[in-house]
Design a protein around this motif. Structure first.
Motif, PDB file in Angstrom:
ATOM      1  N   ASN A 279      14.645   0.280  -7.254  1.00  0.00           N
ATOM      2  CA  ASN A 279      16.122   0.326  -7.302  1.00  0.00           C
ATOM      3  C   ASN A 279      16.659  -0.420  -6.086  1.00  0.00           C
ATOM      4  N   THR A 280      17.229  -1.569  -6.314  1.00  0.00           N
ATOM      5  CA  THR A 280      17.735  -2.398  -5.213  1.00  0.00           C
ATOM      6  C   THR A 280      19.024  -1.870  -4.610  1.00  0.00           C
ATOM      7  N   SER A 281      19.624  -0.847  -5.205  1.00  0.00           N
ATOM      8  CA  SER A 281      20.877  -0.308  -4.640  1.00  0.00           C
ATOM      9  C   SER A 281      20.606   0.588  -3.422  1.00  0.00           C
ATOM     10  N   ILE A 282      19.348   0.918  -3.157  1.00  0.00           N
ATOM     11  CA  ILE A 282      19.017   1.706  -1.966  1.00  0.00           C
ATOM     12  C   ILE A 282      18.990   0.751  -0.772  1.00  0.00           C
ATOM     13  N   LYS A 283      19.883   1.021   0.192  1.00  0.00           N
ATOM     14  CA  LYS A 283      20.032   0.124   1.336  1.00  0.00           C
ATOM     15  C   LYS A 283      19.135   0.592   2.495  1.00  0.00           C
ATOM     16  N   ALA A 284      18.737  -0.345   3.325  1.00  0.00           N
ATOM     17  CA  ALA A 284      17.883  -0.028   4.477  1.00  0.00           C
ATOM     18  C   ALA A 284      18.630   0.781   5.524  1.00  0.00           C
ATOM     19  N   SER A 285      19.903   0.503   5.709  1.00  0.00           N
ATOM     20  CA  SER A 285      20.689   1.263   6.697  1.00  0.00           C
ATOM     21  C   SER A 285      22.111   1.420   6.169  1.00  0.00           C
ATOM     22  N   ARG A 286      22.896   2.224   6.871  1.00  0.00           N
ATOM     23  CA  ARG A 286      24.260   2.545   6.412  1.00  0.00           C
ATOM     24  C   ARG A 286      25.158   1.363   6.387  1.00  0.00           C
TER      25      ARG A 286
ATOM     26  N   GLU B 151      24.665   4.839  -8.429  1.00  0.00           N
ATOM     27  CA  GLU B 151      25.456   5.923  -7.854  1.00  0.00           C
ATOM     28  C   GLU B 151      24.549   6.957  -7.233  1.00  0.00           C
ATOM     29  N   TRP B 152      24.671   7.117  -5.938  1.00  0.00           N
ATOM     30  CA  TRP B 152      23.907   8.120  -5.216  1.00  0.00           C
ATOM     31  C   TRP B 152      24.891   9.101  -4.606  1.00  0.00           C
ATOM     32  N   ILE B 153      24.876  10.325  -5.068  1.00  0.00           N
ATOM     33  CA  ILE B 153      25.864  11.331  -4.681  1.00  0.00           C
ATOM     34  C   ILE B 153      25.790  11.653  -3.193  1.00  0.00           C
ATOM     35  N   HIS B 154      24.588  11.746  -2.659  1.00  0.00           N
ATOM     36  CA  HIS B 154      24.412  12.166  -1.264  1.00  0.00           C
ATOM     37  C   HIS B 154      24.092  10.995  -0.338  1.00  0.00           C
ATOM     38  N   GLY B 155      24.353   9.775  -0.784  1.00  0.00           N
ATOM     39  CA  GLY B 155      24.146   8.593   0.041  1.00  0.00           C
ATOM     40  C   GLY B 155      22.913   7.820  -0.374  1.00  0.00           C
ATOM     41  N   SER B 156      23.030   6.465  -0.371  1.00  0.00           N
ATOM     42  CA  SER B 156      21.925   5.620  -0.825  1.00  0.00           C
ATOM     43  C   SER B 156      21.289   4.811   0.296  1.00  0.00           C
TER      44      SER B 156
ATOM     45  N   VAL C 177       7.381   7.422  -0.650  1.00  0.00           N
ATOM     46  CA  VAL C 177       8.152   7.610  -1.879  1.00  0.00           C
ATOM     47  C   VAL C 177       9.428   6.778  -1.825  1.00  0.00           C
ATOM     48  N   MET C 178      10.083   6.765  -0.670  1.00  0.00           N
ATOM     49  CA  MET C 178      11.306   5.971  -0.512  1.00  0.00           C
ATOM     50  C   MET C 178      11.013   4.481  -0.678  1.00  0.00           C
ATOM     51  N   ALA C 179       9.850   4.020  -0.193  1.00  0.00           N
ATOM     52  CA  ALA C 179       9.481   2.608  -0.358  1.00  0.00           C
ATOM     53  C   ALA C 179       9.311   2.281  -1.837  1.00  0.00           C
ATOM     54  N   TRP C 180       8.698   3.193  -2.584  1.00  0.00           N
ATOM     55  CA  TRP C 180       8.554   2.975  -4.025  1.00  0.00           C
ATOM     56  C   TRP C 180       9.913   2.970  -4.705  1.00  0.00           C
ATOM     57  N   LEU C 181      10.774   3.932  -4.333  1.00  0.00           N
ATOM     58  CA  LEU C 181      12.119   3.972  -4.922  1.00  0.00           C
ATOM     59  C   LEU C 181      12.879   2.677  -4.629  1.00  0.00           C
ATOM     60  N   ALA C 182      12.780   2.189  -3.387  1.00  0.00           N
ATOM     61  CA  ALA C 182      13.485   0.960  -3.015  1.00  0.00           C
ATOM     62  C   ALA C 182      12.933  -0.243  -3.786  1.00  0.00           C
ATOM     63  N   SER C 183      11.634  -0.202  -4.114  1.00  0.00           N
ATOM     64  CA  SER C 183      11.063  -1.317  -4.889  1.00  0.00           C
ATOM     65  C   SER C 183      11.536  -1.264  -6.347  1.00  0.00           C
TER      66      SER C 183
ATOM     67  N   ASN D  92       0.838  -1.209   0.000  1.00  0.00           N
ATOM     68  CA  ASN D  92       0.000   0.000   0.000  1.00  0.00           C
ATOM     69  C   ASN D  92       0.869   1.255   0.000  1.00  0.00           C
ATOM     70  N   ALA D  93       1.917   1.245   0.813  1.00  0.00           N
ATOM     71  CA  ALA D  93       2.818   2.396   0.884  1.00  0.00           C
ATOM     72  C   ALA D  93       3.549   2.597  -0.437  1.00  0.00           C
ATOM     73  N   ILE D  94       3.929   1.504  -1.078  1.00  0.00           N
ATOM     74  CA  ILE D  94       4.628   1.596  -2.372  1.00  0.00           C
ATOM     75  C   ILE D  94       3.703   2.221  -3.418  1.00  0.00           C
ATOM     76  N   ALA D  95       2.432   1.815  -3.434  1.00  0.00           N
ATOM     77  CA  ALA D  95       1.470   2.377  -4.393  1.00  0.00           C
ATOM     78  C   ALA D  95       1.250   3.869  -4.131  1.00  0.00           C
ATOM     79  N   GLU D  96       1.113   4.238  -2.867  1.00  0.00           N
ATOM     80  CA  GLU D  96       0.947   5.664  -2.526  1.00  0.00           C
ATOM     81  C   GLU D  96       2.216   6.446  -2.849  1.00  0.00           C
ATOM     82  N   GLY D  97       3.361   5.843  -2.593  1.00  0.00           N
ATOM     83  CA  GLY D  97       4.630   6.488  -2.904  1.00  0.00           C
ATOM     84  C   GLY D  97       4.804   6.741  -4.382  1.00  0.00           C
ATOM     85  N   GLU D  98       4.347   5.792  -5.198  1.00  0.00           N
ATOM     86  CA  GLU D  98       4.441   5.980  -6.651  1.00  0.00           C
ATOM     87  C   GLU D  98       3.576   7.150  -7.097  1.00  0.00           C
ATOM     88  N   LYS D  99       2.354   7.249  -6.533  1.00  0.00           N
ATOM     89  CA  LYS D  99       1.472   8.374  -6.875  1.00  0.00           C
ATOM     90  C   LYS D  99       2.120   9.703  -6.490  1.00  0.00           C
TER      91      LYS D  99
END
Length: 177
Positions: free
Chosen positions: A170-177, A117-122, A162-168, A84-91
Motif C-alpha cells: 500500500n503506497t499510501s503509507i508514508k515514511a513520516s508525518r 483511508e487510515w483512521i488512526h494515521g498512515s 509487518v509495516m515494511a510488508w504493508l508499505a510494499s 528480507n524484512a518484507i518477506a518476514e513481515g508477510e509471514k
C-alpha cells in the motif's frame, strides 16, 4: 459389626503383624537425617538462594541474549524496502494479523489496510504506535473491534517487518508525518 484382622479377602489373608524393627529404624534415621540436613543447609552452608538465582539468570541471558529493540530516530521504518524484512513481515502478518485484517489486508473484523483511508494515521510513527499500543474498544471508529497491543507479543522488529510488508503493498503509507 466388628473388625476381623485375620479376614480373608480375595484369597489374601490379612495378618496384623507389626513392622520389622529394621524398617522402623530406617524410618527414624531418615527423619533425623532430614532434620540435620535442613539445619545445616539453612544455617551453616554458604549457598544462598539469591546468589544461585542470579547465577542462573546470568547463564540464561548468556545462552539466550535479549533482542536489541529496533528503532529509528525520526520514527520512520528502518526496514522499509528491505526484501528480507518484507518477506518476514508477510509471514508474520499472515500468522498474526490475518485473523482480523484478512490474508491480504483487505479487512475482516479489523479495517482494510490496503485502502487510502487510515483512521488512526498512515505515517510510519502513527502505524507503529497503533500496532504496538493497540486501540482500546472505546476509541475504535466505524464500529470496528478493538486492536490488541502487540508490544509484548511481537516486539519492535517484527512490527517494523509487518509495516515494511504493508508499505510494499500500500503506497499510501508514508515514511513520516
Amino acid at each position: 459389626m466388628t473388625h476381623d484382622s485375620n479376614k480373608d479377602f480375595d484369597g489374601i489373608r490379612q495378618e496384623d503383624n507389626a513392622m520389622p524393627a529394621w524398617w522402623q529404624w530406617i524410618f527414624v534415621a531418615c527423619i533425623a537425617a532430614a532434620v540435620v540436613y535442613a539445619v545445616y543447609f539453612h544455617k551453616f552452608s554458604s549457598w544462598e538462594q539469591e546468589v544461585a538465582y542470579e547465577l542462573e539468570v546470568q547463564e540464561h541471558e548468556a545462552k539466550f541474549p535479549k533482542e536489541v529493540a529496533v528503532s529509528s530516530n525520526d520514527g520512520s521504518n528502518p526496514f522499509r524496502g528491505n526484501a528480507n524484512a518484507i518477506a518476514e513481515g508477510e509471514k508474520t502478518f499472515k500468522t498474526i494479523c490475518a485473523a482480523c485484517h484478512g490474508p491480504t489486508g483487505q479487512g475482516l473484523v479489523g479495517p482494510s489496510l490496503m485502502d487510502n483511508e487510515w483512521i488512526h494515521g498512515s505515517a510510519d510513527p502513527q502505524v507503529y504506535e497503533t500496532i504496538m499500543k493497540g486501540i482500546a474498544a472505546d476509541k475504535t471508529k466505524l464500529g470496528r473491534g478493538p486492536m490488541p497491543p502487540h508490544e509484548n507479543s511481537l516486539g519492535s522488529e517484527k512490527v517494523y517487518q509487518v509495516m515494511a510488508w504493508l508499505a510494499s503493498q500500500n503506497t499510501s503509507i508514508k515514511a513520516s508525518r
